[in-house]
Motif scaffolding. Structure first.
Motif, PDB file in Angstrom:
ATOM      1  N   LEU A 135       2.079   2.566  -3.320  1.00 22.50           N
ATOM      2  CA  LEU A 135       1.119   3.227  -4.213  1.00 22.50           C
ATOM      3  C   LEU A 135       1.116   4.742  -4.050  1.00 22.50           C
ATOM      4  CD1 LEU A 135      -1.918   0.788  -3.766  1.00 22.50           C
ATOM      5  CD2 LEU A 135      -0.237   0.818  -5.636  1.00 22.50           C
ATOM      6  N   ASP A 136       1.837   5.247  -3.061  1.00 22.87           N
ATOM      7  CA  ASP A 136       1.880   6.694  -2.834  1.00 22.87           C
ATOM      8  C   ASP A 136       2.444   7.394  -4.070  1.00 22.87           C
ATOM      9  OD1 ASP A 136       2.093   9.269  -1.900  1.00 22.87           O
ATOM     10  OD2 ASP A 136       3.555   8.821  -0.339  1.00 22.87           O
ATOM     11  N   GLN A 163      -6.653   5.234   9.574  1.00 18.69           N
ATOM     12  CA  GLN A 163      -5.476   4.379   9.429  1.00 18.69           C
ATOM     13  C   GLN A 163      -5.555   3.169  10.358  1.00 18.69           C
ATOM     14  OE1 GLN A 163      -2.707   8.232   8.210  1.00 18.69           O
ATOM     15  NE2 GLN A 163      -2.588   7.391  10.261  1.00 18.69           N
ATOM     16  N   PHE A 174      -0.528   4.951   7.160  1.00 16.55           N
ATOM     17  CA  PHE A 174      -1.133   4.103   6.140  1.00 16.55           C
ATOM     18  C   PHE A 174      -2.096   4.871   5.220  1.00 16.55           C
ATOM     19  CE2 PHE A 174      -3.968   0.734   4.578  1.00 16.55           C
ATOM     20  CZ  PHE A 174      -3.026  -0.163   4.102  1.00 16.55           C
ATOM     21  N   ARG A 175      -1.767   4.875   3.930  1.00 18.55           N
ATOM     22  CA  ARG A 175      -2.571   5.516   2.874  1.00 18.55           C
ATOM     23  C   ARG A 175      -2.918   6.976   3.220  1.00 18.55           C
ATOM     24  NH1 ARG A 175      -3.936   0.989  -0.462  1.00 18.55           N
ATOM     25  NH2 ARG A 175      -4.914   2.448  -1.899  1.00 18.55           N
ATOM     26  N   ARG A 176      -1.990   7.629   3.862  1.00 22.63           N
ATOM     27  CA  ARG A 176      -2.233   9.000   4.316  1.00 22.63           C
ATOM     28  C   ARG A 176      -2.452   9.961   3.156  1.00 22.63           C
ATOM     29  NH1 ARG A 176       1.062  11.812   9.225  1.00 22.63           N
ATOM     30  NH2 ARG A 176      -0.049  13.779   9.287  1.00 22.63           N
ATOM     31  N   TRP A 177      -1.796   9.721   2.047  1.00 25.04           N
ATOM     32  CA  TRP A 177      -1.888  10.632   0.916  1.00 25.04           C
ATOM     33  C   TRP A 177      -3.313  10.718   0.349  1.00 25.04           C
ATOM     34  CZ3 TRP A 177      -0.188   5.645   0.397  1.00 25.04           C
ATOM     35  CH2 TRP A 177      -0.820   4.863  -0.565  1.00 25.04           C
ATOM     36  N   GLU A 178      -4.139   9.748   0.670  1.00 25.27           N
ATOM     37  CA  GLU A 178      -5.501   9.734   0.143  1.00 25.27           C
ATOM     38  C   GLU A 178      -6.411  10.768   0.814  1.00 25.27           C
ATOM     39  OE1 GLU A 178      -5.807   5.047  -1.239  1.00 25.27           O
ATOM     40  OE2 GLU A 178      -6.717   5.664   0.658  1.00 25.27           O
ATOM     41  N   GLU A 213       5.787   7.485   1.257  1.00 18.86           N
ATOM     42  CA  GLU A 213       5.315   6.758   2.441  1.00 18.86           C
ATOM     43  C   GLU A 213       6.069   5.448   2.665  1.00 18.86           C
ATOM     44  OE1 GLU A 213       3.850   8.010   4.756  1.00 18.86           O
ATOM     45  OE2 GLU A 213       2.728   9.686   3.912  1.00 18.86           O
ATOM     46  N   GLN A 243      -8.133   0.664   8.964  1.00 17.53           N
ATOM     47  CA  GLN A 243      -7.679  -0.022   7.751  1.00 17.53           C
ATOM     48  C   GLN A 243      -6.625  -1.080   8.057  1.00 17.53           C
ATOM     49  OE1 GLN A 243      -6.490   3.328   5.294  1.00 17.53           O
ATOM     50  NE2 GLN A 243      -8.402   3.227   4.138  1.00 17.53           N
ATOM     51  N   ALA A 276       0.830  -1.205   0.000  1.00 17.32           N
ATOM     52  CA  ALA A 276       0.000   0.000   0.000  1.00 17.32           C
ATOM     53  C   ALA A 276       0.866   1.258   0.000  1.00 17.32           C
ATOM     54  CB  ALA A 276      -0.928  -0.007   1.212  1.00 17.32           C
ATOM     55  N   HIS A 277       1.925   1.261   0.809  1.00 17.04           N
ATOM     56  CA  HIS A 277       2.846   2.413   0.827  1.00 17.04           C
ATOM     57  C   HIS A 277       3.403   2.685  -0.575  1.00 17.04           C
ATOM     58  CE1 HIS A 277       2.661   2.757   5.082  1.00 17.04           C
ATOM     59  NE2 HIS A 277       3.532   1.818   5.387  1.00 17.04           N
TER      60      HIS A 277
END
Length: 199
Positions: free
Chosen positions: A18-19, A92, A64-68, A33, A95, A15-16
């Motif tokens: 994908l940032d 976060q 986790f997926r913070r950029w979203e 990330e 998830q 997942a990181h």
């Protein structure tokens, strides 16, 4: 069935990866990330080499997926900032709890990871909080000083930076503070840390 820690960390790192935000490191462009998560793991090993598997997972996944959920999705006010932070931590935690449940964690174990990420068990006032939650907080503060501070410092005035450093210092436990004092900071960072600690 015992938790599959390796598979859990691999899922988190996938997942990181994908940032869309990138950082240059050792001549390579990597997702920010993923870089941040690796830094967190490195500081966890320095801080607490015998960290439990649950803490290892929580530290690896704290952004986790913070950029979203960009900062601009909330009002540019102090209230908006805290609402953004609170919402992020909750999201976060939830998830990553689901990922843990998919990889053999018990409900109790997965819930513990989620609570660490959402920082539900940090000490409040004079109360004694969860020791692992404090380790995670220390790691976050150390990575901020090591990896983000110089850029952050250039974007804000000195008074605000010194105030942030004072607040960061108070958040940390004794072990985290000791490691911070051993860090190879820039001269400007050392100067500002010195001012913060002198006040």
């Amino acid at each position: 069935m015992a938790p599959d820690i390796a598979a859990t960390l691999a899922a988190i790192d996938a997942a990181h990866a994908l940032d869309p935000n990138k950082i240059e490191r050792d001549g390579q462009s990597i997702p920010y990330e993923l870089h941040y998560a690796e830094k967190c793991t490195q500081y966890l090993e320095k801080h607490t080499s015998s960290a439990s598997p649950l803490l290892q997972v929580a530290v690896r996944a704290q952004h986790f997926r913070r950029w979203e959920v960009p900062r601009d999705s909330y009002p540019r006010t102090k209230v908006g900032y805290f609402a953004w932070r609170t919402g992020l931590k909750k999201r976060q935690g939830e998830q990553v709890k689901e990922i843990c449940l998919q990889h053999g964690f018990t409900e109790e174990q997965a819930d513990k990871v989620g609570k660490l990420i959402s920082k539900e068990e940090l000490k409040k006032g004079e109360g004694k909080g969860d020791e692992e939650a404090q380790v995670l907080e220390d790691v976050a503060c150390l990575v901020f000083l090591d990896d983000q501070f110089d850029t952050f410092e250039r974007e804000h005035d000195e008074e605000k930076i010194v105030d942030i450093l004072k607040k960061t210092w108070v958040k940390m436990g004794k072990r985290g503070q000791d490691l911070a004092l051993q860090m190879d900071l820039s001269e400007r960072a050392k100067e500002l840390v010195g001012k913060a600690l002198a006040e």
